[in-house]
Design a protein around this motif. Structure first.
Motif, PDB file in Angstrom:
ATOM      1  N   GLU A  99       1.018  -1.318  -0.033  1.00  0.00           N
ATOM      2  CA  GLU A  99       0.147   0.178   0.476  1.00  0.00           C
ATOM      3  C   GLU A  99       0.848   1.390   0.363  1.00  0.00           C
ATOM      4  O   GLU A  99       0.357   2.513  -0.441  1.00  0.00           O
ATOM      5  CB  GLU A  99      -1.002  -0.195   1.522  1.00  0.00           C
ATOM      6  CG  GLU A  99      -2.209   0.826   0.790  1.00  0.00           C
ATOM      7  CD  GLU A  99      -3.208   0.649   1.640  1.00  0.00           C
ATOM      8  OE1 GLU A  99      -3.710   2.142   2.097  1.00  0.00           O
ATOM      9  OE2 GLU A  99      -3.320  -0.370   2.636  1.00  0.00           O
ATOM     10  N   LEU A 100       2.374   1.095   0.270  1.00  0.00           N
ATOM     11  CA  LEU A 100       3.234   1.995   0.815  1.00  0.00           C
ATOM     12  C   LEU A 100       3.646   2.484  -0.666  1.00  0.00           C
ATOM     13  O   LEU A 100       3.321   3.963  -0.844  1.00  0.00           O
ATOM     14  CB  LEU A 100       3.629   1.889   2.197  1.00  0.00           C
ATOM     15  CG  LEU A 100       4.769   3.469   1.463  1.00  0.00           C
ATOM     16  CD1 LEU A 100       3.563   4.389   2.946  1.00  0.00           C
ATOM     17  CD2 LEU A 100       5.721   3.215   3.154  1.00  0.00           C
ATOM     18  N   PHE A 106       2.582   6.310  -2.913  1.00  0.00           N
ATOM     19  CA  PHE A 106       4.439   7.066  -3.489  1.00  0.00           C
ATOM     20  C   PHE A 106       4.330   6.407  -4.760  1.00  0.00           C
ATOM     21  O   PHE A 106       4.950   8.103  -5.259  1.00  0.00           O
ATOM     22  CB  PHE A 106       5.696   6.168  -2.606  1.00  0.00           C
ATOM     23  CG  PHE A 106       6.216   6.443  -1.399  1.00  0.00           C
ATOM     24  CD1 PHE A 106       5.361   7.235  -1.214  1.00  0.00           C
ATOM     25  CD2 PHE A 106       6.551   6.020  -0.564  1.00  0.00           C
ATOM     26  CE1 PHE A 106       4.891   7.267   0.873  1.00  0.00           C
ATOM     27  CE2 PHE A 106       6.840   5.677   1.242  1.00  0.00           C
ATOM     28  CZ  PHE A 106       6.114   7.252   1.522  1.00  0.00           C
ATOM     29  N   GLN A 107       4.031   5.867  -5.044  1.00  0.00           N
ATOM     30  CA  GLN A 107       4.383   5.879  -6.779  1.00  0.00           C
ATOM     31  C   GLN A 107       3.002   6.354  -7.514  1.00  0.00           C
ATOM     32  O   GLN A 107       3.048   7.120  -8.452  1.00  0.00           O
ATOM     33  CB  GLN A 107       4.142   4.819  -7.442  1.00  0.00           C
ATOM     34  CG  GLN A 107       4.976   3.417  -7.360  1.00  0.00           C
ATOM     35  CD  GLN A 107       5.068   2.201  -7.428  1.00  0.00           C
ATOM     36  OE1 GLN A 107       3.806   1.746  -7.301  1.00  0.00           O
ATOM     37  NE2 GLN A 107       5.235   1.014  -7.712  1.00  0.00           N
ATOM     38  N   PHE A 160      20.642   6.683  -4.733  1.00  0.00           N
ATOM     39  CA  PHE A 160      19.939   5.776  -5.000  1.00  0.00           C
ATOM     40  C   PHE A 160      18.845   6.414  -5.542  1.00  0.00           C
ATOM     41  O   PHE A 160      18.453   7.882  -6.066  1.00  0.00           O
ATOM     42  CB  PHE A 160      19.378   5.955  -3.234  1.00  0.00           C
ATOM     43  CG  PHE A 160      20.067   6.037  -2.001  1.00  0.00           C
ATOM     44  CD1 PHE A 160      20.530   4.503  -1.990  1.00  0.00           C
ATOM     45  CD2 PHE A 160      20.496   7.141  -1.708  1.00  0.00           C
ATOM     46  CE1 PHE A 160      21.328   3.858  -0.538  1.00  0.00           C
ATOM     47  CE2 PHE A 160      21.929   6.607  -0.829  1.00  0.00           C
ATOM     48  CZ  PHE A 160      21.953   5.085  -0.027  1.00  0.00           C
ATOM     49  N   PRO A 161      17.590   5.806  -6.635  1.00  0.00           N
ATOM     50  CA  PRO A 161      16.608   5.970  -7.187  1.00  0.00           C
ATOM     51  C   PRO A 161      15.880   7.050  -5.771  1.00  0.00           C
ATOM     52  O   PRO A 161      15.568   6.715  -4.813  1.00  0.00           O
ATOM     53  CB  PRO A 161      16.039   4.774  -7.540  1.00  0.00           C
ATOM     54  CG  PRO A 161      16.682   3.683  -7.201  1.00  0.00           C
ATOM     55  CD  PRO A 161      17.889   4.383  -6.466  1.00  0.00           C
ATOM     56  N   PHE A 162      14.609   8.315  -6.345  1.00  0.00           N
ATOM     57  CA  PHE A 162      13.653   8.354  -5.963  1.00  0.00           C
ATOM     58  C   PHE A 162      12.829   8.377  -6.727  1.00  0.00           C
ATOM     59  O   PHE A 162      12.475   8.242  -7.524  1.00  0.00           O
ATOM     60  CB  PHE A 162      13.822   9.660  -5.507  1.00  0.00           C
ATOM     61  CG  PHE A 162      15.342   9.864  -4.649  1.00  0.00           C
ATOM     62  CD1 PHE A 162      14.841  10.616  -2.889  1.00  0.00           C
ATOM     63  CD2 PHE A 162      16.531   9.771  -4.862  1.00  0.00           C
ATOM     64  CE1 PHE A 162      16.150  10.568  -2.365  1.00  0.00           C
ATOM     65  CE2 PHE A 162      17.736  10.305  -3.683  1.00  0.00           C
ATOM     66  CZ  PHE A 162      17.470  10.514  -2.615  1.00  0.00           C
ATOM     67  N   TYR A 163      11.255   7.997  -5.355  1.00  0.00           N
ATOM     68  CA  TYR A 163      10.393   8.857  -6.363  1.00  0.00           C
ATOM     69  C   TYR A 163       9.935   9.930  -6.187  1.00  0.00           C
ATOM     70  O   TYR A 163       8.785  10.723  -7.106  1.00  0.00           O
ATOM     71  CB  TYR A 163       8.859   8.226  -5.012  1.00  0.00           C
ATOM     72  CG  TYR A 163       8.421   6.826  -4.520  1.00  0.00           C
ATOM     73  CD1 TYR A 163       8.534   6.128  -6.083  1.00  0.00           C
ATOM     74  CD2 TYR A 163       9.175   6.470  -3.778  1.00  0.00           C
ATOM     75  CE1 TYR A 163       8.126   4.315  -5.181  1.00  0.00           C
ATOM     76  CE2 TYR A 163       9.070   5.004  -3.563  1.00  0.00           C
ATOM     77  CZ  TYR A 163       8.452   3.972  -4.867  1.00  0.00           C
ATOM     78  OH  TYR A 163       8.337   2.884  -4.890  1.00  0.00           O
ATOM     79  N   GLY A 164      10.707  11.007  -5.436  1.00  0.00           N
ATOM     80  CA  GLY A 164      10.790  12.310  -5.860  1.00  0.00           C
ATOM     81  C   GLY A 164       9.700  12.934  -4.883  1.00  0.00           C
ATOM     82  O   GLY A 164       8.474  14.284  -4.827  1.00  0.00           O
ATOM     83  N   GLU A 194      12.914   6.925  -0.196  1.00  0.00           N
ATOM     84  CA  GLU A 194      11.639   7.219   0.659  1.00  0.00           C
ATOM     85  C   GLU A 194      11.857   6.025   1.334  1.00  0.00           C
ATOM     86  O   GLU A 194      11.217   6.621   2.626  1.00  0.00           O
ATOM     87  CB  GLU A 194      11.680   7.836  -0.081  1.00  0.00           C
ATOM     88  CG  GLU A 194      10.883   8.806  -0.863  1.00  0.00           C
ATOM     89  CD  GLU A 194      11.541   9.167  -2.466  1.00  0.00           C
ATOM     90  OE1 GLU A 194      11.547  10.019  -2.860  1.00  0.00           O
ATOM     91  OE2 GLU A 194      12.386   7.693  -2.937  1.00  0.00           O
ATOM     92  N   MET A 195      11.601   4.930   0.984  1.00  0.00           N
ATOM     93  CA  MET A 195      11.675   3.487   1.710  1.00  0.00           C
ATOM     94  C   MET A 195      12.622   3.530   2.650  1.00  0.00           C
ATOM     95  O   MET A 195      11.782   3.400   4.060  1.00  0.00           O
ATOM     96  CB  MET A 195      11.677   2.170   0.515  1.00  0.00           C
ATOM     97  CG  MET A 195      10.371   2.348  -1.100  1.00  0.00           C
ATOM     98  SD  MET A 195       9.056   3.201  -0.415  1.00  0.00           S
ATOM     99  CE  MET A 195       8.213   0.939   0.068  1.00  0.00           C
ATOM    100  N   HIS A 196      13.824   3.271   2.280  1.00  0.00           N
ATOM    101  CA  HIS A 196      14.660   4.081   3.432  1.00  0.00           C
ATOM    102  C   HIS A 196      14.677   4.718   4.611  1.00  0.00           C
ATOM    103  O   HIS A 196      14.696   4.216   5.808  1.00  0.00           O
ATOM    104  CB  HIS A 196      15.781   3.417   3.094  1.00  0.00           C
ATOM    105  CG  HIS A 196      16.734   2.741   1.965  1.00  0.00           C
ATOM    106  ND1 HIS A 196      17.380   3.200   0.727  1.00  0.00           N
ATOM    107  CD2 HIS A 196      15.716   1.668   1.071  1.00  0.00           C
ATOM    108  CE1 HIS A 196      17.558   2.622  -0.696  1.00  0.00           C
ATOM    109  NE2 HIS A 196      16.430   1.633   0.256  1.00  0.00           N
TER     110      HIS A 196
END
Length: 222
Positions: free
Chosen positions: A6-7, A11-12, A31-35, A74-76
């Motif tokens: 769900e998270l 975020f996506q 790292f990649p980010f969602y922004g 962001e997940m980290h």
């Protein structure tokens, strides 16, 4: 739907490619980010965390590293903030194994500094008898993030700071050529200088520190 799925979905749906590129560039493309910037990240996360609070409570030690396995930064950050919030008053002695893993996995200054101050620092207030062993282990490690953590874990201790230990850790690493170690020494000394400026000035004057460390240490004292 699980907490993580769900998270991720949330975020996506809020991903911003422009911000993602900017944030990745700022972190030297580690790292990649969602922004999603921190205030929005916490705003999105809050109701999802509340909805899944029992799942999080019961699985936080494994859930943290499941989040860590996802590429986006962001997940980290959600992972370490959940770990700290859930366990701050209930660390087990063996949690040092997980704390070390948090420091040495997906390592960069943003996560390491949070873990060192908010997690390792609070853990060691509960298990003070473990400090000598952990400091020896971290200081002797070849991992610069464990070394940095051994210097800055007392940030926020204020009057509770073990001055002798702080100065010892600074001296152990004072010859390091690593930017993040030099900066850590200066930062730790500067923060303690808010409590005991004379002791910090005396320490800096009596010992030869790298220019960056010295400059950061006394920046607000002169």
């Amino acid at each position: 739907m699980t907490f993580i799925s769900e998270l991720q979905q949330a975020f996506q749906s809020q991903a911003n490619d422009v911000f993602a590129e900017q944030m990745s560039d700022y972190m030297l493309k580690k790292f990649p980010f969602y922004g999603i910037k921190a205030p929005l990240r916490r705003s999105i996360s809050k109701p999802i965390i509340e909805k899944h609070k029992l799942e999080i409570r019961d699985t936080v030690r494994t859930l943290t590293f499941d989040l860590y396995d996802i590429p986006q930064r962001e997940m980290h950050m959600v992972a370490i903030e959940l770990f700290e919030k859930q366990l701050r008053k209930s660390y087990k002695k063996e949690d040092i194994i997980l704390i070390e893993k948090l420091i040495t996995t997906n390592s960069w200054w943003d996560s390491v500094d949070f873990v060192a101050k908010q997690i390792l620092g609070k853990y060691l207030l509960l298990y003070k008898e473990e400090i000598p062993t952990i400091m020896l282990q971290f200081s002797n490690s070849k991992n610069l993030w464990l070394q940095r953590s051994s210097i800055i874990f007392q940030l926020g201790y204020k009057e509770k700071t073990d001055e002798a230990l702080l100065f010892k850790q600074c001296l152990i690493h004072k010859e390091s050529d690593e930017f993040f170690i030099q900066k850590a020494i200066g930062w730790a000394l500067r923060e303690y200088g808010k409590v005991n400026p004379k002791a910090v000035l005396d320490f800096v004057n009596k010992n030869t520190l790298k220019p960056l460390s010295k400059r950061e240490a006394i920046r607000r004292l002169i």
